[in-house]
Design a protein around this motif. Structure first.
Motif, PDB file in Angstrom:
ATOM      1  N   ASP A  78       0.846  -1.185   0.000  1.00 40.69           N
ATOM      2  CA  ASP A  78       0.000   0.000   0.000  1.00 40.69           C
ATOM      3  C   ASP A  78       0.888   1.244   0.000  1.00 40.69           C
ATOM      4  O   ASP A  78       2.103   1.147  -0.184  1.00 40.69           O
ATOM      5  CB  ASP A  78      -0.957  -0.010   1.192  1.00 40.69           C
ATOM      6  N   GLY A  79       0.286   2.391   0.205  1.00 43.94           N
ATOM      7  CA  GLY A  79       1.051   3.636   0.144  1.00 43.94           C
ATOM      8  C   GLY A  79       2.056   3.808   1.257  1.00 43.94           C
ATOM      9  O   GLY A  79       2.930   4.680   1.173  1.00 43.94           O
ATOM     10  N   LEU A  80       1.961   3.004   2.315  1.00 41.97           N
ATOM     11  CA  LEU A  80       2.966   3.036   3.378  1.00 41.97           C
ATOM     12  C   LEU A  80       4.171   2.186   3.024  1.00 41.97           C
ATOM     13  O   LEU A  80       5.322   2.578   3.270  1.00 41.97           O
ATOM     14  CB  LEU A  80       2.336   2.550   4.690  1.00 41.97           C
ATOM     15  N   TRP A 473       2.460   8.948  -3.824  1.00 44.93           N
ATOM     16  CA  TRP A 473       2.409   7.498  -3.629  1.00 44.93           C
ATOM     17  C   TRP A 473       1.820   7.126  -2.272  1.00 44.93           C
ATOM     18  O   TRP A 473       1.294   6.027  -2.105  1.00 44.93           O
ATOM     19  CB  TRP A 473       3.809   6.899  -3.747  1.00 44.93           C
ATOM     20  N   THR A 474       1.921   8.015  -1.299  1.00 43.96           N
ATOM     21  CA  THR A 474       1.567   7.636   0.064  1.00 43.96           C
ATOM     22  C   THR A 474       0.457   8.459   0.688  1.00 43.96           C
ATOM     23  O   THR A 474      -0.090   8.078   1.712  1.00 43.96           O
ATOM     24  CB  THR A 474       2.841   7.737   0.946  1.00 43.96           C
ATOM     25  N   GLU A 475       0.100   9.598   0.083  1.00 48.49           N
ATOM     26  CA  GLU A 475      -0.840  10.529   0.729  1.00 48.49           C
ATOM     27  C   GLU A 475      -2.198   9.895   0.993  1.00 48.49           C
ATOM     28  O   GLU A 475      -2.782  10.067   2.069  1.00 48.49           O
ATOM     29  CB  GLU A 475      -0.995  11.777  -0.142  1.00 48.49           C
ATOM     30  N   THR A 476      -2.740   9.162   0.047  1.00 47.85           N
ATOM     31  CA  THR A 476      -4.057   8.543   0.229  1.00 47.85           C
ATOM     32  C   THR A 476      -4.056   7.567   1.392  1.00 47.85           C
ATOM     33  O   THR A 476      -4.981   7.549   2.214  1.00 47.85           O
ATOM     34  CB  THR A 476      -4.478   7.817  -1.061  1.00 47.85           C
ATOM     35  N   THR A 477      -3.007   6.774   1.496  1.00 45.54           N
ATOM     36  CA  THR A 477      -2.927   5.780   2.575  1.00 45.54           C
ATOM     37  C   THR A 477      -2.753   6.440   3.931  1.00 45.54           C
ATOM     38  O   THR A 477      -3.415   6.054   4.906  1.00 45.54           O
ATOM     39  CB  THR A 477      -1.765   4.806   2.310  1.00 45.54           C
ATOM     40  N   THR A 478      -1.867   7.416   4.034  1.00 49.12           N
ATOM     41  CA  THR A 478      -1.648   8.067   5.338  1.00 49.12           C
ATOM     42  C   THR A 478      -2.899   8.811   5.796  1.00 49.12           C
ATOM     43  O   THR A 478      -3.210   8.823   6.992  1.00 49.12           O
ATOM     44  CB  THR A 478      -0.453   9.027   5.275  1.00 49.12           C
ATOM     45  N   ASN A 479      -3.624   9.414   4.870  1.00 50.25           N
ATOM     46  CA  ASN A 479      -4.882  10.078   5.242  1.00 50.25           C
ATOM     47  C   ASN A 479      -5.883   9.072   5.801  1.00 50.25           C
ATOM     48  O   ASN A 479      -6.587   9.349   6.782  1.00 50.25           O
ATOM     49  CB  ASN A 479      -5.488  10.797   4.037  1.00 50.25           C
ATOM     50  N   ALA A 480      -5.940   7.894   5.181  1.00 46.57           N
ATOM     51  CA  ALA A 480      -6.860   6.857   5.655  1.00 46.57           C
ATOM     52  C   ALA A 480      -6.454   6.343   7.031  1.00 46.57           C
ATOM     53  O   ALA A 480      -7.313   6.073   7.888  1.00 46.57           O
ATOM     54  CB  ALA A 480      -6.899   5.704   4.650  1.00 46.57           C
ATOM     55  N   ILE A 481      -5.158   6.207   7.266  1.00 49.72           N
ATOM     56  CA  ILE A 481      -4.678   5.748   8.577  1.00 49.72           C
ATOM     57  C   ILE A 481      -5.077   6.737   9.663  1.00 49.72           C
ATOM     58  O   ILE A 481      -5.587   6.366  10.730  1.00 49.72           O
ATOM     59  CB  ILE A 481      -3.154   5.554   8.550  1.00 49.72           C
TER      60      ILE A 481
END
Length: 512
Positions: A78-80, A473-481
């Motif tokens: 994932d984005g992380l 690459w990671t913004e969507t995943t970190t926002n979801a976290i």
């Protein structure tokens, strides 16, 4: 395709290790480099298929392994994890390209480097807790041998210290994983099957604390850091790149993936204390670096400080700070790689790493001008100079953390100024001044010796000018976290709301 990234280096290590007869060192290097290049190409191909708008797992693979133990071969990115996966592939190629062939047991060295890459990649991709531990521990023995065989004069001591600390780290992480699985009555160690929210808050805090200590050793956080200066300094430059640029990120990755995401409620309670540990690491690393006379040890201590930024950002847990947390992992890996690599070139050509002896390397005719220029670039990136990737990462961390952790952020900004101090000391004494006319006849730095540092410098420049290429690459995943975790601010609001309800009820009773 994710399995390819794990098993390709394993197959490469087996081929190199068991090729019959006496094989030329250049041929062994060519095989290792071909495997590393294939890993980079597969990573680039996956990047073209990666959906940056989706926050969940992608490229998932699953194979039942030992169902009685709840162990399955389950992978996903994932984005992380994907930015760290790309970082590991890049630095693995840099390390193999840079490795000298005129050393003993070169066959074993290349095989061990590839095994380290396989272990780190597997840890970043594992979606099963036991599988993560297996890959986490796979890295231990190859790194121990890489330090103990090709390290400096105190390599045995440094390797054994690294082995002991990392073994304790793995035991603590395994204990926490077993505890959270058994206590939550899960029948599987798969990541999505673990439900810790049903556990009491006290139990969650105990398990999270064990994880924090385990991953804190790998990061490392002060006071769990004492293995790092010895291991980084005694390791050869390419092994130091692996240790600081890639392997240390297993600690920060684990902190976010298994600490923050699996214990969201407990995380908000330990975050203030964790931020203090991060600030202590930042200040300790910067002040210790200033006091060093060995430039390699100076870079090693600077690594402690910059890893502290990641911990503070994760503790703040705002969308911007967690984004900065991941970007800082990538930025730190690239910058540390160029610094350790150039320090190794200086030591090879000049014969020393002592600040009191080095001077005048910027001399255009008899010095090491390009190496010095790249060293200045690395120092500027580490100090967070605008236009370089280090500035992007630190700005995101500071901007995102200030609203929640104001004084911790201000101390980190102060430490960033100290970073400039020790790199000015390093560069002033190393690159400038007058060369000794009797001794300064250094071997020429060949193009293939300069190429890895030039590649890293280009990436530092490019990502500093175009940070969106990294952030997306990671913004969507970190926002979801972040949206799934009750932050300190949310808890305060909830507490305030509940207090207002209680007060209203009390007033109502008094009125009646």
């Amino acid at each position: 395709m994710l399995s390819t990234l794990i098993w390709l280096p394993v197959v490469g290590a087996i081929i190199i290790g068991f090729l019959p007869g006496k094989v030329a060192q250049t041929r062994l290097r060519a095989i290792a480099l071909a495997v590393a290049t294939a890993i980079v190409l597969v990573t680039l191909w996956l990047a073209t298929k990666f959906d940056i708008t989706y926050s969940g797992w992608q490229f998932q693979e699953e194979l039942t392994w030992i169902p009685q133990l709840g162990l399955s071969y389950k992978l996903g990115a994932d984005g992380l994890s994907f930015p760290l996966l790309a970082l590991g592939s890049l630095l693995n190629w840099i390390v193999i390209f840079s490795s000298r062939v005129d050393v003993e047991r070169v066959r074993l060295k290349y095989a061990l480097i590839l095994l380290v890459n396989a272990g780190v990649t597997g840890a970043f991709l594992a979606q099963n807790l036991l599988l993560f531990v297996l890959f986490y521990e796979l890295v231990l023995i190859p790194l121990y041998l890489l330090i103990a065989i090709w390290g400096g004069s105190k390599r045995e001591y440094a390797a054994m210290k690294f082995l002991m600390y990392t073994a304790v780290s793995g035991i603590l992480i395994l204990a926490a994983f077993l505890g959270m699985t058994w206590l939550s009555n899960s029948t599987s160690f798969n990541y999505e099957a673990i439900q810790t929210q049903g556990l009491s808050l006290t139990t969650q805090l105990i398990l999270l604390t064990i994880l924090l200590v385990g991953f804190g050793i790998k990061i490392p956080l002060v006071p769990l850091h004492t293995w790092l200066p010895d291991a980084y300094v005694e390791a050869s430059p390419v092994v130091a790149i692996l240790l600081g640029g890639v392997v240390a990120k297993m600690g920060t990755y684990g902190l976010v993936r298994y600490g923050l995401q699996l214990f969201p409620e407990a995380w908000s309670l330990v975050a203030p204390g964790l931020s203090i540990l991060g600030v202590v690491s930042v200040l300790y690393g910067a002040l210790s670096a200033i006091a060093q006379k060995d430039i390699k040890r100076m870079v090693a201590y600077s690594s402690i400080g910059h890893m502290g930024y990641i911990v503070v950002a994760a503790a703040a847990l705002t969308p911007l700070s967690l984004l900065g947390c991941v970007i800082q992992m990538v930025s730190h890996g690239i910058i540390l790689a160029i610094l350790f690599y150039l320090v190794g070139v200086v030591e090879t050509k000049v014969g020393t790493r002592e600040l009191d002896v080095l001077n005048g390397l910027m001399n255009p005719t008899r010095g090491l001008p390009l190496v010095s220029a790249l060293l200045i670039l690395g120092g500027m990136a580490s100090a967070g100079i605008p236009g370089l990737v280090g500035f992007v990462a630190e700005f995101l961390v500071f901007q995102g953390s200030y609203a929640v952790l104001p004084w911790q952020t201000l101390l980190c900004i102060f430490a960033s100024g100290l970073t400039a101090v020790y790199f000015v000391i390093l560069l002033n004494r190393t690159c400038f001044g007058k060369l000794d006319n009797r001794k300064a006849y250094y071997p020429k730095v060949l193009w293939n010796e300069q190429a890895p540092a030039i590649i890293l410098a280009v990436i530092i420049f490019f990502l500093g000018i175009q940070p969106t290429w990294l952030v997306r690459w990671t913004e969507t995943t970190t926002n979801a976290i972040v949206s799934a975790v009750p932050t300190q601010v949310d808890q305060k609001v909830a507490l305030k709301d509940s207090s207002l309800v209680i007060l209203a009820q009390a007033r109502s009773k008094l009125h009646h």
